[in-house]
Scaffold this motif. Sequence first.
Motif, PDB file in Angstrom:
ATOM      1  N   MET A 377      -5.602   1.796   4.282  1.00 27.35           N
ATOM      2  CA  MET A 377      -4.635   2.890   4.357  1.00 27.35           C
ATOM      3  C   MET A 377      -5.413   4.198   4.180  1.00 27.35           C
ATOM      4  N   LEU A 378      -5.328   5.051   5.185  1.00 27.37           N
ATOM      5  CA  LEU A 378      -6.120   6.285   5.180  1.00 27.37           C
ATOM      6  C   LEU A 378      -5.304   7.499   4.754  1.00 27.37           C
ATOM      7  N   LYS A 379      -3.993   7.381   4.826  1.00 30.96           N
ATOM      8  CA  LYS A 379      -3.145   8.507   4.440  1.00 30.96           C
ATOM      9  C   LYS A 379      -1.769   7.955   4.095  1.00 30.96           C
ATOM     10  N   ASN A 380      -1.111   8.558   3.128  1.00 33.01           N
ATOM     11  CA  ASN A 380       0.269   8.149   2.824  1.00 33.01           C
ATOM     12  C   ASN A 380       0.988   9.312   2.156  1.00 33.01           C
ATOM     13  N   GLU A 381       1.249  10.328   2.932  1.00 33.12           N
ATOM     14  CA  GLU A 381       1.829  11.547   2.386  1.00 33.12           C
ATOM     15  C   GLU A 381       3.302  11.336   2.045  1.00 33.12           C
ATOM     16  N   GLY A 550       5.657  -3.481   1.984  1.00 35.88           N
ATOM     17  CA  GLY A 550       5.304  -3.507   0.562  1.00 35.88           C
ATOM     18  C   GLY A 550       5.233  -4.878  -0.079  1.00 35.88           C
ATOM     19  N   LYS A 551       5.236  -5.940   0.755  1.00 32.76           N
ATOM     20  CA  LYS A 551       5.028  -7.269   0.164  1.00 32.76           C
ATOM     21  C   LYS A 551       3.576  -7.430  -0.269  1.00 32.76           C
ATOM     22  N   ALA A 552       2.714  -6.670   0.405  1.00 32.27           N
ATOM     23  CA  ALA A 552       1.292  -6.652   0.029  1.00 32.27           C
ATOM     24  C   ALA A 552       0.886  -5.194  -0.139  1.00 32.27           C
ATOM     25  N   ASN A 553      -0.042  -4.963  -1.050  1.00 31.63           N
ATOM     26  CA  ASN A 553      -0.499  -3.608  -1.342  1.00 31.63           C
ATOM     27  C   ASN A 553      -1.863  -3.401  -0.676  1.00 31.63           C
ATOM     28  N   PRO A 554      -2.047  -2.356   0.113  1.00 32.23           N
ATOM     29  CA  PRO A 554      -3.344  -2.184   0.784  1.00 32.23           C
ATOM     30  C   PRO A 554      -4.494  -2.095  -0.217  1.00 32.23           C
ATOM     31  N   SER A 555      -5.603  -2.763   0.119  1.00 31.85           N
ATOM     32  CA  SER A 555      -6.784  -2.683  -0.749  1.00 31.85           C
ATOM     33  C   SER A 555      -8.059  -2.520   0.062  1.00 31.85           C
ATOM     34  N   GLY A 556      -7.943  -2.436   1.392  1.00 29.30           N
ATOM     35  CA  GLY A 556      -9.122  -2.315   2.243  1.00 29.30           C
ATOM     36  C   GLY A 556      -9.826  -0.980   2.051  1.00 29.30           C
ATOM     37  N   LYS A 557     -11.132  -1.010   2.230  1.00 27.39           N
ATOM     38  CA  LYS A 557     -11.968   0.197   2.106  1.00 27.39           C
ATOM     39  C   LYS A 557     -12.908   0.231   3.307  1.00 27.39           C
ATOM     40  N   LEU A 558     -13.168   1.407   3.805  1.00 32.09           N
ATOM     41  CA  LEU A 558     -13.959   1.516   5.037  1.00 32.09           C
ATOM     42  C   LEU A 558     -15.390   0.993   4.871  1.00 32.09           C
ATOM     43  N   PRO A 559     -15.797   0.100   5.779  1.00 30.16           N
ATOM     44  CA  PRO A 559     -17.177  -0.375   5.746  1.00 30.16           C
ATOM     45  C   PRO A 559     -18.073   0.475   6.651  1.00 30.16           C
ATOM     46  N   VAL A 560     -17.504   1.566   7.128  1.00 26.75           N
ATOM     47  CA  VAL A 560     -18.198   2.390   8.101  1.00 26.75           C
ATOM     48  C   VAL A 560     -17.620   3.806   8.013  1.00 26.75           C
ATOM     49  N   PHE A 618     -17.428   6.492   3.936  1.00 26.19           N
ATOM     50  CA  PHE A 618     -17.691   5.074   3.677  1.00 26.19           C
ATOM     51  C   PHE A 618     -17.067   4.704   2.319  1.00 26.19           C
ATOM     52  N   GLY A 619     -16.404   3.578   2.290  1.00 21.73           N
ATOM     53  CA  GLY A 619     -15.849   3.088   1.022  1.00 21.73           C
ATOM     54  C   GLY A 619     -14.457   3.603   0.709  1.00 21.73           C
ATOM     55  N   TYR A 620     -13.920   4.468   1.581  1.00 28.00           N
ATOM     56  CA  TYR A 620     -12.619   5.098   1.306  1.00 28.00           C
ATOM     57  C   TYR A 620     -11.452   4.193   1.688  1.00 28.00           C
ATOM     58  N   GLY A 621     -10.386   4.291   0.943  1.00 24.22           N
ATOM     59  CA  GLY A 621      -9.166   3.548   1.262  1.00 24.22           C
ATOM     60  C   GLY A 621      -8.152   3.741   0.150  1.00 24.22           C
ATOM     61  N   LEU A 622      -6.873   3.862   0.502  1.00 30.28           N
ATOM     62  CA  LEU A 622      -5.821   4.128  -0.483  1.00 30.28           C
ATOM     63  C   LEU A 622      -5.021   2.868  -0.793  1.00 30.28           C
ATOM     64  N   SER A 623      -4.209   3.001  -1.823  1.00 28.03           N
ATOM     65  CA  SER A 623      -3.367   1.889  -2.265  1.00 28.03           C
ATOM     66  C   SER A 623      -1.967   2.442  -2.533  1.00 28.03           C
ATOM     67  N   GLU A 656       2.713   2.499 -10.308  1.00 27.94           N
ATOM     68  CA  GLU A 656       3.924   1.728 -10.621  1.00 27.94           C
ATOM     69  C   GLU A 656       3.854   0.280 -10.155  1.00 27.94           C
ATOM     70  N   VAL A 657       2.857  -0.028  -9.320  1.00 30.43           N
ATOM     71  CA  VAL A 657       2.804  -1.402  -8.789  1.00 30.43           C
ATOM     72  C   VAL A 657       1.424  -2.006  -9.025  1.00 30.43           C
ATOM     73  N   ASP A 658       1.368  -3.334  -8.963  1.00 29.43           N
ATOM     74  CA  ASP A 658       0.087  -4.025  -9.113  1.00 29.43           C
ATOM     75  C   ASP A 658      -0.789  -3.695  -7.905  1.00 29.43           C
ATOM     76  N   GLY A 659      -2.084  -3.737  -8.095  1.00 26.65           N
ATOM     77  CA  GLY A 659      -2.944  -3.421  -6.954  1.00 26.65           C
ATOM     78  C   GLY A 659      -4.392  -3.801  -7.209  1.00 26.65           C
ATOM     79  N   THR A 660      -5.189  -3.644  -6.155  1.00 27.11           N
ATOM     80  CA  THR A 660      -6.611  -3.994  -6.242  1.00 27.11           C
ATOM     81  C   THR A 660      -7.458  -2.792  -5.868  1.00 27.11           C
ATOM     82  N   GLU A 661      -8.424  -2.484  -6.718  1.00 25.94           N
ATOM     83  CA  GLU A 661      -9.383  -1.416  -6.420  1.00 25.94           C
ATOM     84  C   GLU A 661     -10.740  -2.072  -6.155  1.00 25.94           C
ATOM     85  N   VAL A 662     -11.499  -1.508  -5.244  1.00 20.80           N
ATOM     86  CA  VAL A 662     -12.861  -1.994  -5.039  1.00 20.80           C
ATOM     87  C   VAL A 662     -13.796  -0.988  -5.714  1.00 20.80           C
ATOM     88  N   VAL A 663     -14.366  -1.410  -6.825  1.00 17.55           N
ATOM     89  CA  VAL A 663     -15.274  -0.515  -7.549  1.00 17.55           C
ATOM     90  C   VAL A 663     -16.668  -0.675  -6.931  1.00 17.55           C
TER      91      VAL A 663
END
Length: 742
Positions: A377-381, A550-560, A618-623, A656-663
């Motif tokens: 997810m790159l934007k969610n205004e 919203g059944k799944a929460n975005p966790s992808g991060k750009l590999p490029v 690189f590495g960017y992505g929202l949740s 407010e919701v569960d999620g995954t961060e890529v550190v």
Amino acid sequence: MKRLFALLIAALPLCAIAQESIDQRVEELLSKMTIEDKIGQLNQMDGRRDLEKIKQEVREGTLSSIMNIVDPAVTNELQRIAIEESPAGIPLLFARDVVHGFNTVLPIPLGMAASWDEELIEAAARNTALEATERGIRWAFAPMMDIARDARWGRIAESFGEDTYMSGRLASAVVRGYQGESLADQTSMAACAKHFVGYGDAEGGRDYNTTSIPPRTLRDVYLPPFRACVENGCASIMTSFNDNDGLPSTGNKWLLTELLREQWGFEGVVVSDWGSVAGLIPHGVAHDKRDAAHQCIEAGCDVDMSSRSYLLHLKELIESGEVDMAVLDEAVRRVLKLKMELGLFEQPYARTPEQSDIYSEPILATACRLAEESIVMLKNEGGVLPIVPEKVKRVLVVGPMADAPYDQMGTWALDGDKTHTVTPIAAMQQEWGEKVQIEYIPCLTHPRDKSTAEFKKMKKAARKADVVVAFVGEEQMMSGEAHSLSSLDLQGAQAEMLEALAEVDTPLVTVFLAGRPLTIARQVEISDAILYAWHPGTMGGQALSNIIFGKANPSGKLPVTFPRNVGQIPLYYNHKHTSHRAKGTEGNLDNIPREAYQSVMGHTSSYLDVAPSPLFHFGYGLSYTTFELSDIKIENTAVTAEDTIRVSIVVTNTGEVDGTEVVQLYTGRKTASVTQPMKELKGFQRVTLKAGESRRVEFELPVGRLAFHNRDMVLAVEEGKYTLWLGTDCQNGLKTYFKIIK
Ligand code: BGC
């Protein structure tokens, strides 16, 4: 007699396959083979030819391995002929490009990489092996680990992106998944690390083009993923088409023998890429196939894929004394060893499970999870996503990728069947159609469609909707081998379609399905939310529907890195320190005075007409939630080359919701004996937290991972000061310091 010998070997129980016994058996078999038998073992040909002709070649013993036959009835019949009727009775090895899934198509590797989830990638690769081995395939031409810094290159889709460390880790996960616990297991396939090496640096992003990678960059950027695969037991390696600095890989003895075998200790098979032995002729370094065969066998390329140069000329090269029999024996030895390790002498036929694994529920579920995790997810205004049925009553779905079952499978979907593909519109309607009114107007029939005929109708529907979800992107045919582009803008009337939607006051969610990063600056500007889903494979539509609702929460991060425009390419995060570094404010033509003196704009490494930064790092992505990093702690700030650095950080899910961060762990140093990247990825972890949960996340960084080729071209850890960042992308995070001492 010879055939009897091979059959006798076959009678040994599977459990007796110990390495010594394999070596012994290889020697025994080799000692009984004629020169013709041996040369036959180095010949690999396509199976999409006249079957009777292939049978004859197998009978004559001139074929060792066959590509692209996936009908077990045919592979088994050919296998029977090889064992019972060929002079040496040696089983065949069936090969295929199993690059991102088999029948169940996984997201393209660039998408898989966006998950940063090596465990899931390994599990999905294991599933792929289950499907492929059921079809008789025991040799997969993957993983592909070319470092790709140029999105014009169509094969960026097949890569794990621009980073060396990440590519090595994810490619190794594929190797482990394909090869399983033991190659001898009938559900295992030999993996093939490709393309060795530098192919991704094709000049101008034009596939097959020449590369000019200097020795240090070759060693520090392009070679390490291959080394990682070798260390993970990868059974084979494929040479690349390109020449680097004048030498085509397939004939490069330094690469294939001195480095790969003598320095790295690789004992597996080296196979040429398609026709790349004879490829030395158009490259202009061999006169003819005889010369090409001579150079390549001497260089250390064991198997000739499809050029027949070995088959036609090795015998005369040996008989004339130009090639030593020992060189031929060595190559044959490796092929026989691989076949024995795969257990082909004991169980040569395709496995027949009681219940087929193809398109099984667990396999589809894993593919769906991987697709979910690959979506960035790159934007969610204004929190337009996820769509909540209690608040949103009417959704308008538009765009040529909403229902493109073939295209969403991506580049290497040889065995995917589009009738099994779940498209976004199908999944959304199926699961949410009763709770929300979903109207679908494709508007464009495919991404290159230039017709604006439906725009009026679409705009009218958009006005009545609470949210519009537009699926745009690229056809399958736009990326992959030989599919490079000079423009990365949306094709057809897709950009105009989005402009028309932006004129309406309804929130716009734009979803991209594509084989590469496209140049999407304008679409980001006019959309309220952006999802980048790559080509997500068979279950991509289900995954997207899960994310959108919203059944799944975005966790992808750009590999490029996503460039702002094509002119910025190559643009990658781990660029070197340079003099004249850009300040970040450059790149606005309106700021340039008329007829001022030449250096009025300063002297920085930048463009006059575009900002020096990328569109997305690189590495960017929202949740759907937010994460905060705090309290970075490093255990030891002065370490030696043999030490391991222990560093940790507190990650808090503040939403407010569960999620995954890529550190992500990056390191960088300002001074060294040779110029260094500003920062480099050296570790990463997916961290799943409940809403409000906090956890200290620990990293171990062996100092040896910081080695680079120094001024003397020796791979070594250099003393000096380092900065270490733990962040949520390559730009945002907390930093600490350490130094390497004697
Ligand atoms: C590609 C390889 C592939 C081979 C066999 C070549 O054209 O470059 O990646 O494995 O064909 O299909």
